[in-house]
Design an enzyme around this catalytic site. Structure first.
Site, PDB file in Angstrom:
ATOM      1  N   ASP A  67       0.832  -1.190   0.000  1.00  0.00           N
ATOM      2  CA  ASP A  67       0.000   0.000   0.000  1.00  0.00           C
ATOM      3  C   ASP A  67       0.877   1.254   0.000  1.00  0.00           C
ATOM      4  O   ASP A  67       1.649   1.479   0.937  1.00  0.00           O
ATOM      5  CB  ASP A  67      -0.871  -0.048   1.260  1.00  0.00           C
ATOM      6  N   THR A 100      -3.032   5.560  -4.278  1.00  0.00           N
ATOM      7  CA  THR A 100      -1.924   6.352  -3.723  1.00  0.00           C
ATOM      8  C   THR A 100      -0.634   6.128  -4.504  1.00  0.00           C
ATOM      9  O   THR A 100       0.104   7.081  -4.756  1.00  0.00           O
ATOM     10  CB  THR A 100      -1.687   6.008  -2.241  1.00  0.00           C
ATOM     11  N   THR A 101      -0.375   4.898  -4.918  1.00  0.00           N
ATOM     12  CA  THR A 101       0.855   4.637  -5.671  1.00  0.00           C
ATOM     13  C   THR A 101       0.798   5.354  -7.021  1.00  0.00           C
ATOM     14  O   THR A 101       1.787   5.954  -7.465  1.00  0.00           O
ATOM     15  CB  THR A 101       1.034   3.123  -5.890  1.00  0.00           C
ATOM     16  N   ASP A 395      -9.257  -0.059   1.410  1.00  0.00           N
ATOM     17  CA  ASP A 395      -9.244   0.567   0.081  1.00  0.00           C
ATOM     18  C   ASP A 395     -10.473   0.150  -0.725  1.00  0.00           C
ATOM     19  O   ASP A 395     -11.130   0.972  -1.357  1.00  0.00           O
ATOM     20  CB  ASP A 395      -7.990   0.148  -0.713  1.00  0.00           C
TER      21      ASP A 395
HETATM   22  P1  ADP Z   1      -2.645   2.266  -6.262  1.00  0.00           P
HETATM   23  O1  ADP Z   1      -2.020   2.511  -4.923  1.00  0.00           O
HETATM   24  O2  ADP Z   1      -2.350   3.389  -7.211  1.00  0.00           O
HETATM   25  O3  ADP Z   1      -4.079   1.902  -6.190  1.00  0.00           O
HETATM   26  P2  ADP Z   1      -2.220  -0.473  -7.036  1.00  0.00           P
HETATM   27  O4  ADP Z   1      -1.022  -1.273  -6.705  1.00  0.00           O
HETATM   28  O5  ADP Z   1      -3.493  -0.792  -6.352  1.00  0.00           O
HETATM   29  O6  ADP Z   1      -1.836   1.031  -6.859  1.00  0.00           O
HETATM   30  O7  ADP Z   1      -2.420  -0.607  -8.616  1.00  0.00           O
HETATM   31  C1  ADP Z   1      -3.466   0.038  -9.287  1.00  0.00           C
HETATM   32  C2  ADP Z   1      -3.307  -0.163 -10.785  1.00  0.00           C
HETATM   33  O8  ADP Z   1      -3.357  -1.543 -11.123  1.00  0.00           O
HETATM   34  C3  ADP Z   1      -4.429   0.518 -11.550  1.00  0.00           C
HETATM   35  O9  ADP Z   1      -3.897   1.215 -12.640  1.00  0.00           O
HETATM   36  C4  ADP Z   1      -5.280  -0.662 -12.001  1.00  0.00           C
HETATM   37  O10 ADP Z   1      -5.984  -0.395 -13.200  1.00  0.00           O
HETATM   38  C5  ADP Z   1      -4.264  -1.727 -12.198  1.00  0.00           C
HETATM   39  N1  ADP Z   1      -4.851  -3.078 -12.131  1.00  0.00           N
HETATM   40  C6  ADP Z   1      -5.515  -3.638 -11.112  1.00  0.00           C
HETATM   41  N2  ADP Z   1      -5.937  -4.879 -11.420  1.00  0.00           N
HETATM   42  C7  ADP Z   1      -5.506  -5.122 -12.677  1.00  0.00           C
HETATM   43  C8  ADP Z   1      -5.609  -6.247 -13.570  1.00  0.00           C
HETATM   44  N3  ADP Z   1      -6.239  -7.354 -13.213  1.00  0.00           N
HETATM   45  N4  ADP Z   1      -5.031  -6.128 -14.783  1.00  0.00           N
HETATM   46  C9  ADP Z   1      -4.384  -5.002 -15.133  1.00  0.00           C
HETATM   47  N5  ADP Z   1      -4.255  -3.920 -14.349  1.00  0.00           N
HETATM   48  C10 ADP Z   1      -4.805  -3.974 -13.144  1.00  0.00           C
HETATM   49 MG    MG Z   2      -4.975   0.248  -5.344  1.00  0.00          MG
END
Ligand code: ADP
Ligand code: MG
Length: 558
Positions: A67, A100-101, A395
């Site tokens: 996270d 957040t990332t 989240d």
């Molecule tokens: P954040 O802290 O920004 O939410 P995450 O590690 O949760 O970071 O990653 C979010 C990103 O991962 C988003 O751009 C989302 O569209 C992408 N994502 C999530 N699940 C999938 C998936 N199954 N296939 C491709 N991209 C995905």
């Molecule tokens: Mg996320």
């Protein structure tokens, strides 16, 4: 050096001896590298294939997480510019709960691209202006590409929860957990008179328990309190209990903090003990007289009082968390009593209360008409697992509640970023001057998301971006990356969906932070400015940046 800066030919010294000063390009480079270092620290966690980080605090506590905001908060960052980027993550967490990332990575990429423009001698104000224009345009384009969701469409809303969980500890059981999240949000959703959908997440309590698998997590009506009965002889099952919530101790009142009692004879000792017993007896009588069957006390309960309560057939538990007591108020509709002398039957709430010996938990389900509140009981094998699960579920609750109340979703997996970047580039043609270059640099920064998603999945990020761009050029607005196969797919149809609000928030906070950093052309530090990799200081005689008409030779003097 201008005239005012010298008085009587002597330089006037206004800064202390240890203070340091850095100006113009030096200041900008210093700040940009600090900010980028932060962004790079979290990038590898982005997306389903992102890795976790293990953070060890100075006390030796370990956190294993994916996270963004948690990583940055635990990182013990003491560089001021880096802290400004940490704030991006915190704002994003507060406003959107997820993304957040993404927000931090985009902020870092904006600054990286800004640095290239600065090197081409483009003035920071032109960059700031361009970024601002581009960010407004990008937000508007998100409005244009977002799709409306029906709040009743639980299949789609469940996908939103699953997307937010992928790559997190919650992923392994995402089917069960996503359903629990959707059910929890629906349990606290109301339709206001004006037709607006309101989700009150305050009424969702999260309780965690170690020892069983995450798939055994449950959603329960009412509250779950992780406590034990105060006394072994207390009853533990009530179908319809009158519940007292109290935040004062059920103990002997101390007369004075350091009063000492002089006892001259065994008689006096007995008398003294009798008095104490009498006081406790009275307190318990008041509770019993009010009709209470169950007592949740935020403070301590004296051993003797526990014994009296057990004798009265009252179930009591002490040292209940303040937040739990507040939640119990919603569930049982009781008042929180802070003075036993003023206690009346009116203060009591009503609920079924059952203590489960195996789980060591109280299950409290309100029986009144106005009872609110559900509890997500998250289970996991160990403390670390449960903690990360709780962050992931937090989240997911946020994004699902936003999706239900805001009703707009986007295609994830980089699809929205590539589409919005394309549209922002088109918009750049209408922007004149050097701002145009900044608008284009903004569009490039958005594409960081699909690039990093690919990178983290071990795919070639350039090939991926080329494929995605060409799909979008040919009108495929929801073409995104399937990180598992490396193919370009319609991520919306594939169920990779995200709430629009969080994405818009991520863009605004990233832009604001980048612009804040770019606006600084002068750093005046009371102590040492140097950070690792920063051997050259812009001290006295440092190269003039040629911006703002300020000359060099400014260290420590004016
Ligand atoms: P954040 O802290 O920004 O939410 P995450 O590690 O949760 O970071 O990653 C979010 C990103 O991962 C988003 O751009 C989302 O569209 C992408 N994502 C999530 N699940 C999938 C998936 N199954 N296939 C491709 N991209 C995905
Ligand atoms: Mg996320």
């Amino acid at each position: 050096m201008s005239q005012q800066q010298r008085m009587g030919g002597q330089p006037m010294i206004i800064l202390g001896e240890d203070s340091q000063r850095m100006k113009d390009r030096d200041a900008q480079s210093h700040n940009i590298s600090a900010a980028r270092a932060v962004a790079e620290a979290v990038r590898s966690t982005l997306g389903p294939k992102g890795m976790d980080k293990m953070l060890v605090s100075s006390m030796g506590d370990i956190t294993v997480t994916n996270d963004g905001v948690t990583i940055l908060e635990e990182m013990d960052i003491d560089n001021p510019t880096a802290s400004m980027i940490v704030e991006v993550a915190e704002t994003q967490e507060d406003e959107a709960g997820d993304g957040t990332t993404t927000a931090v990575s985009i902020a870092g990429e904006l600054l990286k691209n800004a640095e290239d423009l600065l090197e081409q001698d483009i003035h920071p104000t032109a960059i700031i202006k361009g970024f601002h224009l581009a960010s407004e345009q990008a937000r508007a384009e998100i409005d244009n590409v977002a799709r409306q969701v029906d709040p009743e469409d639980t299949e789609l809303i469940k996908k939103v929860a699953e997307t937010s969980m992928t790559g997190k500890g919650a992923e392994l059981n995402k089917d069960v957990l996503a359903q629990l999240v959707v059910d929890a949000v629906q349990a606290v959703t109301v339709e206001a008179d004006d037709g607006e959908t309101i989700v009150d997440l305050e009424y969702v309590n999260i309780e965690t328990q170690t020892g069983r698998s995450a798939g055994e997590s449950e959603l329960l009506n009412g509250a779950v309190i992780d406590k034990d009965p105060a006394h072994a002889d207390m009853p533990t099952q009530f179908d319809d209990a009158d519940v007292l919530l109290i935040n004062e101790p059920i103990e002997v009142e101390e007369t004075d903090a350091d009063a000492s009692v002089q006892l001259d004879s065994p008689d006096q000792l007995q008398q003294f003990l009798d008095q104490e017993e009498e006081q406790l007896r009275e307190k318990v009588d008041k509770i019993a007289d009010s009709g209470a069957d169950v007592v949740f006390c935020q403070k301590g309960i004296d051993d003797l009082a526990e014994h009296f309560l057990a004798k009265e057939g009252i179930l009591a538990t002490s040292r209940v968390k303040k937040t739990d007591l507040g939640f119990l108020r919603e569930v049982t509709e009781a008042n929180i009593v802070s003075d036993l002398d003023a206690l009346t039957a009116e203060d009591l709430g009503s609920a079924s209360v059952n203590y489960d010996e195996a789980d060591e938990l109280f299950y409290v389900e309100g029986t009144g008409d106005e009872s609110h509140g559900v509890t997500l009981l998250l289970r996991g094998s160990t403390e670390h697992v449960v903690d990360e699960l709780e962050r992931g579920i937090g989240d997911a609750l946020d994004v699902v509640s936003q999706t239900v109340s805001d009703g707009r979703v986007l295609a994830g997996g980089g699809a929205v970023e590539v589409e919005v970047a394309r549209r922002v580039r088109e918009y750049a043609d209408s922007v004149s001057g050097r701002e145009q270059l900044a608008v284009e640099a903004f569009a490039d920064a958005l594409e960081l998301v699909p690039r990093v998603l690919a990178e983290n999945a071990g795919l070639d990020s350039i090939d991926t971006l080329v494929d995605l761009r060409s799909a979008h050029e040919s009108g495929d607005e929801t073409a995104g990356l399937n990180v598992f196969t490396g193919d370009v797919v319609d991520t919306y149809d594939a169920g990779v969906v995200e709430p629009a609000h969080a994405k818009q928030q991520a863009l605004s906070s990233a832009t604001e932070a980048a612009n804040l950093v770019l606006k600084i052309d002068d750093i005046i530090a009371a102590g040492d400015l140097s950070t690792e990799g920063e051997e050259e200081e812009g001290g006295p005689g440092g190269a003039p940046g040629g911006m703002g008409g300020m000359g060099g030779g400014m260290g420590g003097m004016m």
